[in-house]
Write an enzyme that holds these catalytic residues in place. Structure first.
Site, mmCIF file in Angstrom:
data_model
loop_
_atom_site.group_PDB
_atom_site.id
_atom_site.type_symbol
_atom_site.label_atom_id
_atom_site.label_comp_id
_atom_site.label_asym_id
_atom_site.label_seq_id
_atom_site.Cartn_x
_atom_site.Cartn_y
_atom_site.Cartn_z
ATOM 1 N N LYS A 138 0.832 -1.204 0.000
ATOM 2 C CA LYS A 138 0.000 0.000 0.000
ATOM 3 C C LYS A 138 0.870 1.258 0.000
ATOM 4 C CE LYS A 138 -3.851 -2.080 2.586
ATOM 5 N NZ LYS A 138 -4.570 -2.094 3.889
ATOM 6 N N ALA A 141 -1.081 1.091 6.510
ATOM 7 C CA ALA A 141 -1.211 0.054 7.534
ATOM 8 C C ALA A 141 -2.135 -1.041 7.042
ATOM 9 C CB ALA A 141 -1.747 0.655 8.832
ATOM 10 N N ASP A 142 -1.975 -2.206 7.647
ATOM 11 C CA ASP A 142 -2.887 -3.307 7.369
ATOM 12 C C ASP A 142 -3.086 -4.112 8.641
ATOM 13 O OD1 ASP A 142 -4.307 -4.783 5.037
ATOM 14 O OD2 ASP A 142 -3.383 -6.366 6.232
ATOM 15 N N THR A 143 -4.340 -4.493 8.899
ATOM 16 C CA THR A 143 -4.689 -5.242 10.101
ATOM 17 C C THR A 143 -5.241 -6.601 9.719
ATOM 18 O OG1 THR A 143 -5.177 -3.199 11.311
ATOM 19 C CG2 THR A 143 -6.094 -5.239 12.190
ATOM 20 N N ALA A 175 0.427 -4.099 10.744
ATOM 21 C CA ALA A 175 1.700 -3.650 10.192
ATOM 22 C C ALA A 175 1.573 -2.212 9.725
ATOM 23 C CB ALA A 175 2.113 -4.547 9.027
#
Length: 212
Positions: free
Chosen positions: A68, A85-87, A122
């Site tokens: 991203k 960010a990624d969850t 992250a």
């Protein structure tokens, strides 16, 4: 790629670079505001978020956050620092999906009922090519959440509340599901979508006055 421009001065005004959030998530925007940061622009990253074959939850979150950030940084021709960010909600080695419909949310809640799971978030920072003073950075935070055992009626109530929509694992810890969280260890803001301590540390490591 849609763009939202903030009505404030650039976050890195003394560097001449802008702060860009590579996410359409209102939760991540609100979390940045909580620590006094308003992105100059919001550019949601248009990437494929499908897990790769045999990809585990931790590297999946890290890969998506990096992709991203890289995608948006590569699309901008201005001096800027991109934050993405990624969850990922994981039950063991299993990646639970983002709930886009009530049936998916219900399946996730049934799986999580009475069990401990891990939430990986992250964060990736990427300077654009036009801002040579910026530093790329990556962090990952793992948090543990345990739900009490949910009755069918409680799951029905959570589904009816609706705040599962678009959420990894079919729940929002800042929403109605909070009433059933028996145990939490790690970063609450990371579970919401952006670990603020780690994000702030990375921003303080950048050249200029991003965050005091």
């Amino acid at each position: 790629m849609s763009v939202m421009t903030a009505d404030t001065a650039p976050s890195g005004a003394d560097t001449g670079a802008q702060l860009v959030l590579a996410s359409a998530s209102p939760r991540r925007l609100a979390l940045l505001r909580q620590i006094g940061l308003v992105p100059d622009q919001v550019h949601p990253a248009d990437i494929d978020e499908t897990p790769r074959r045999d990809e585990l939850p931790r590297p999946h979150a890290q890969r998506l956050a990096a992709e991203k950030a890289d995608y948006v940084a590569g699309a901008l021709d201005i001096p800027a620092l991109v934050i993405a960010a990624d969850t990922v909600v994981a039950l063991g080695r299993r990646i639970l999906p983002k709930a886009e419909d009530a049936d998916t949310a219900r399946r996730c809640l049934n799986l999580l009922s009475g069990r401990r799971h891990t939430v990986f978030t992250a964060v990736a920072l990427r300077p654009t090519a036009a801002w040579r003073d910026g530093r790329a950075g990556n962090r990952l935070v793992a948090s543990t959440v345990t739900f009490s055992r949910l009755t069918p009626l409680q799951i029905d109530a959570l589904i009816e509340a609706g705040d599962w929509n678009g959420k990894a694992g079919g729940y929002a810890i800042q929403g109605h599901a909070a009433a059933f969280v028996r145990f939490l260890s790690g970063s609450y803001t990371g579970i919401v979508g952006l670990p603020l301590f780690e994000t702030a540390q990375m921003l303080r490591g950048q050249k200029g006055c991003w965050l005091r």
